[in-house]
Design a protein around this motif. Structure first.
Motif, PDB file in Angstrom:
ATOM      1  N   LEU A 102       0.833  -1.211   0.000  1.00  0.00           N
ATOM      2  CA  LEU A 102       0.000   0.000   0.000  1.00  0.00           C
ATOM      3  C   LEU A 102       0.865   1.257   0.000  1.00  0.00           C
ATOM      4  O   LEU A 102       0.553   2.242  -0.691  1.00  0.00           O
ATOM      5  N   TYR A 103       1.928   1.230   0.755  1.00  0.00           N
ATOM      6  CA  TYR A 103       2.832   2.388   0.760  1.00  0.00           C
ATOM      7  C   TYR A 103       3.411   2.617  -0.638  1.00  0.00           C
ATOM      8  O   TYR A 103       3.473   3.760  -1.124  1.00  0.00           O
ATOM      9  N   SER A 104       3.860   1.546  -1.296  1.00  0.00           N
ATOM     10  CA  SER A 104       4.443   1.685  -2.636  1.00  0.00           C
ATOM     11  C   SER A 104       3.427   2.232  -3.626  1.00  0.00           C
ATOM     12  O   SER A 104       3.742   3.102  -4.446  1.00  0.00           O
ATOM     13  N   LEU A 105       2.196   1.725  -3.548  1.00  0.00           N
ATOM     14  CA  LEU A 105       1.158   2.191  -4.473  1.00  0.00           C
ATOM     15  C   LEU A 105       0.821   3.656  -4.233  1.00  0.00           C
ATOM     16  O   LEU A 105       0.731   4.448  -5.184  1.00  0.00           O
ATOM     17  N   ILE A 106       0.629   4.033  -2.979  1.00  0.00           N
ATOM     18  CA  ILE A 106       0.270   5.414  -2.674  1.00  0.00           C
ATOM     19  C   ILE A 106       1.431   6.359  -2.986  1.00  0.00           C
ATOM     20  O   ILE A 106       1.225   7.481  -3.462  1.00  0.00           O
ATOM     21  N   HIS A 107       2.659   5.905  -2.766  1.00  0.00           N
ATOM     22  CA  HIS A 107       3.816   6.734  -3.100  1.00  0.00           C
ATOM     23  C   HIS A 107       3.892   6.966  -4.600  1.00  0.00           C
ATOM     24  O   HIS A 107       4.256   8.064  -5.061  1.00  0.00           O
ATOM     25  N   ASP A 108       3.531   5.977  -5.389  1.00  0.00           N
ATOM     26  CA  ASP A 108       3.523   6.158  -6.842  1.00  0.00           C
ATOM     27  C   ASP A 108       2.385   7.089  -7.261  1.00  0.00           C
ATOM     28  O   ASP A 108       2.557   7.900  -8.189  1.00  0.00           O
ATOM     29  N   LEU A 109       1.227   6.979  -6.607  1.00  0.00           N
ATOM     30  CA  LEU A 109       0.104   7.855  -6.952  1.00  0.00           C
ATOM     31  C   LEU A 109       0.373   9.304  -6.556  1.00  0.00           C
ATOM     32  O   LEU A 109      -0.188  10.220  -7.150  1.00  0.00           O
ATOM     33  N   GLY A 110       1.187   9.516  -5.553  1.00  0.00           N
ATOM     34  CA  GLY A 110       1.525  10.871  -5.151  1.00  0.00           C
ATOM     35  C   GLY A 110       0.952  11.283  -3.817  1.00  0.00           C
ATOM     36  O   GLY A 110       1.621  11.935  -3.023  1.00  0.00           O
ATOM     37  N   ARG A 111      -0.299  10.929  -3.561  1.00  0.00           N
ATOM     38  CA  ARG A 111      -0.930  11.271  -2.284  1.00  0.00           C
ATOM     39  C   ARG A 111      -2.054  10.269  -2.008  1.00  0.00           C
ATOM     40  O   ARG A 111      -2.647   9.706  -2.930  1.00  0.00           O
ATOM     41  N   PRO A 112      -2.381  10.052  -0.721  1.00  0.00           N
ATOM     42  CA  PRO A 112      -3.392   9.044  -0.383  1.00  0.00           C
ATOM     43  C   PRO A 112      -4.767   9.336  -0.961  1.00  0.00           C
ATOM     44  O   PRO A 112      -5.539   8.417  -1.229  1.00  0.00           O
ATOM     45  N   GLY A 113      -5.073  10.605  -1.168  1.00  0.00           N
ATOM     46  CA  GLY A 113      -6.397  10.947  -1.683  1.00  0.00           C
ATOM     47  C   GLY A 113      -6.696  10.322  -3.031  1.00  0.00           C
ATOM     48  O   GLY A 113      -7.850  10.026  -3.350  1.00  0.00           O
ATOM     49  N   ARG A 114      -5.678  10.114  -3.841  1.00  0.00           N
ATOM     50  CA  ARG A 114      -5.908   9.517  -5.159  1.00  0.00           C
ATOM     51  C   ARG A 114      -6.325   8.056  -5.041  1.00  0.00           C
ATOM     52  O   ARG A 114      -7.108   7.567  -5.864  1.00  0.00           O
ATOM     53  N   PHE A 115      -5.796   7.360  -4.038  1.00  0.00           N
ATOM     54  CA  PHE A 115      -6.245   5.985  -3.806  1.00  0.00           C
ATOM     55  C   PHE A 115      -7.708   5.978  -3.369  1.00  0.00           C
ATOM     56  O   PHE A 115      -8.515   5.172  -3.828  1.00  0.00           O
ATOM     57  N   LEU A 116      -8.080   6.879  -2.479  1.00  0.00           N
ATOM     58  CA  LEU A 116      -9.461   6.944  -2.005  1.00  0.00           C
ATOM     59  C   LEU A 116     -10.408   7.364  -3.121  1.00  0.00           C
ATOM     60  O   LEU A 116     -11.565   6.920  -3.164  1.00  0.00           O
ATOM     61  N   ASN A 117      -9.945   8.211  -4.025  1.00  0.00           N
ATOM     62  CA  ASN A 117     -10.808   8.643  -5.127  1.00  0.00           C
ATOM     63  C   ASN A 117     -11.204   7.486  -6.033  1.00  0.00           C
ATOM     64  O   ASN A 117     -12.278   7.502  -6.635  1.00  0.00           O
ATOM     65  N   MET A 118     -10.328   6.479  -6.130  1.00  0.00           N
ATOM     66  CA  MET A 118     -10.644   5.336  -6.987  1.00  0.00           C
ATOM     67  C   MET A 118     -11.760   4.473  -6.411  1.00  0.00           C
ATOM     68  O   MET A 118     -12.325   3.630  -7.110  1.00  0.00           O
ATOM     69  N   LEU A 119     -12.089   4.680  -5.129  1.00  0.00           N
ATOM     70  CA  LEU A 119     -13.161   3.904  -4.511  1.00  0.00           C
ATOM     71  C   LEU A 119     -14.539   4.509  -4.764  1.00  0.00           C
ATOM     72  O   LEU A 119     -15.546   3.947  -4.322  1.00  0.00           O
ATOM     73  N   ARG A 120     -14.585   5.624  -5.464  1.00  0.00           N
ATOM     74  CA  ARG A 120     -15.882   6.236  -5.718  1.00  0.00           C
ATOM     75  C   ARG A 120     -16.709   5.432  -6.712  1.00  0.00           C
ATOM     76  O   ARG A 120     -17.931   5.512  -6.716  1.00  0.00           O
ATOM     77  N   VAL A 121     -16.033   4.683  -7.575  1.00  0.00           N
ATOM     78  CA  VAL A 121     -16.729   3.870  -8.571  1.00  0.00           C
ATOM     79  C   VAL A 121     -16.124   2.471  -8.568  1.00  0.00           C
ATOM     80  O   VAL A 121     -15.010   2.256  -8.076  1.00  0.00           O
ATOM     81  N   PHE A 122     -16.875   1.529  -9.136  1.00  0.00           N
ATOM     82  CA  PHE A 122     -16.372   0.173  -9.337  1.00  0.00           C
ATOM     83  C   PHE A 122     -16.575  -0.173 -10.804  1.00  0.00           C
ATOM     84  O   PHE A 122     -17.709  -0.255 -11.285  1.00  0.00           O
ATOM     85  N   LYS A 123     -15.476  -0.346 -11.517  1.00  0.00           N
ATOM     86  CA  LYS A 123     -15.526  -0.621 -12.949  1.00  0.00           C
ATOM     87  C   LYS A 123     -14.913  -1.982 -13.195  1.00  0.00           C
ATOM     88  O   LYS A 123     -13.701  -2.163 -13.055  1.00  0.00           O
ATOM     89  N   VAL A 124     -15.754  -2.944 -13.543  1.00  0.00           N
ATOM     90  CA  VAL A 124     -15.280  -4.325 -13.647  1.00  0.00           C
ATOM     91  C   VAL A 124     -14.305  -4.503 -14.799  1.00  0.00           C
ATOM     92  O   VAL A 124     -13.496  -5.439 -14.794  1.00  0.00           O
ATOM     93  N   THR A 125     -14.352  -3.615 -15.796  1.00  0.00           N
ATOM     94  CA  THR A 125     -13.439  -3.728 -16.934  1.00  0.00           C
ATOM     95  C   THR A 125     -12.092  -3.064 -16.675  1.00  0.00           C
ATOM     96  O   THR A 125     -11.223  -3.113 -17.539  1.00  0.00           O
TER      97      THR A 125
END
Length: 333
Positions: A102-125
């Motif tokens: 999780l640290y590696s992923l969030i560090h690549d995204l830049g900030r934790p908010g971007r990880f949380l933003n991806m939870l707003r939708v669920f796209k199976v594709t």
């Protein structure tokens, strides 16, 4: 024109050798066969934009996520067979690896908010969207299983959490293969058939290595068997992938990290099976080799993909093969 020439003395004589006249259709020499030019691009520049991913973050995320998910599955097997030390080691290792991934992923995204933003939708594709939800569903049971194992409290809740973590962890260990194969990077995109098996085998080998490294030899039997099966699956998938891809597999074949990963994984698995039952030192050394081999495999896959994205021929060759196959299918119809 006449077939005779008029001489200066007035007599006619048939020309013995005639020069070629305009419009004559004489035989032309055959043009020599020329080799097909090497696939290239404008001034040899890459056709694709190189992904902005960095090796310490994304390659580390691939390795740690696989280790976490496979360790949870091993912990469930240890719980069901009455091996508490192995179960506790696997649960603790899974939680630590999950935190690192999780640290590696969030560090690549830049900030934790971007990880949380991806939870707003669920796209199976979208493998990224599915993976974000998998990590979110996997984290709480993995943390609960580790906490109950370390404290010794609420064993029933801990067992339920262990089973839940094992179910979601199996998906966490392999979904990253779909994540990278869904990109346009040639060495990843064309390996979609074998990459999930390679990642599953590499994750199992790493989890087995962690179990051999941290658990007593008397309880590490499942870890040794899982490590051997994982290393065999990893090497078999890599071999099939390199044979099927043909010239596109050159970045994979020339990767020293991948070759080192295969050697460490197989060597560690065989050493653990042969000597890990009697020697604690041998078991720990074999486990460390398995962990290092899995890490080398993930980093080798990452760098080989980046190399294929930078060389235009690895983008153009698959396109030419697909066009040739499409033309051949149209001719048969």
């Amino acid at each position: 024109m006449s077939q005779t020439d008029v001489r200066m003395d007035g007599s006619a004589e048939v020309r013995t050798e005639r020069e070629a006249t305009p419009g004559s259709a004489g035989p032309r020499p055959l043009r020599p066969e020329t080799a097909r030019p090497e696939p290239t691009s404008y001034y040899g520049r890459p056709v694709l934009n190189e992904p902005t991913w960095q090796a310490p973050d994304i390659a580390g995320y691939l390795f740690l996520g696989g280790l976490a998910g496979a360790s949870s599955a091993l912990a469930a097997a240890a719980d069901l067979t009455g091996r508490p030390h192995l179960a506790r080691a696997a649960k603790t290792g899974a939680l630590c690896a999950l935190g690192g991934s999780l640290y590696s992923l969030i560090h690549d995204l830049g900030r934790p908010g971007r990880f949380l933003n991806m939870l707003r939708v669920f796209k199976v594709t979208s493998p990224m969207s599915v993976g974000t939800w998998l990590l979110t569903a996997y984290g709480p049971p993995a943390g609960c299983a580790a906490a109950t194992a370390l404290t010794g409290r609420l064993p029933r809740l801990g067992r339920t959490a262990t089973i839940g973590a094992a179910l979601t962890g199996s998906a966490v260990a392999t979904y990253t293969a779909a994540l990278i194969c869904n990109t346009a990077v040639p060495a990843w995109h064309e390996s979609y058939q074998e990459m999930p098996f390679l990642f599953a085998g590499s994750a199992a080998a790493a989890a087995g290595g962690l179990g051999m490294l941290a658990a007593p030899t008397a309880e590490a039997g499942p870890a040794r068997r899982v490590a051997l099966l994982g290393a065999a699956a990893e090497c078999a998938a890599a071999l099939r992938m390199e044979r099927r891809l043909g010239p596109l597999a050159e970045p994979l074949k020339h990767s020293r990290l991948l070759r080192a990963g295969e050697a460490l994984s197989l060597g560690g698995a065989l050493a653990g099976l042969a000597f890990g039952r009697r020697s604690r030192i041998a078991a720990a050394a074999a486990g460390a080799a398995l962990l290092a081999g899995s890490a080398c495999t993930r980093f080798g896959i990452f760098h080989a993909g980046m190399g294929s994205a930078n060389d235009p021929k690895y983008t153009i060759q698959p396109q030419r093969r697909r066009l040739a196959r499409a033309r051949a299918e149209r001719d048969l119809q």
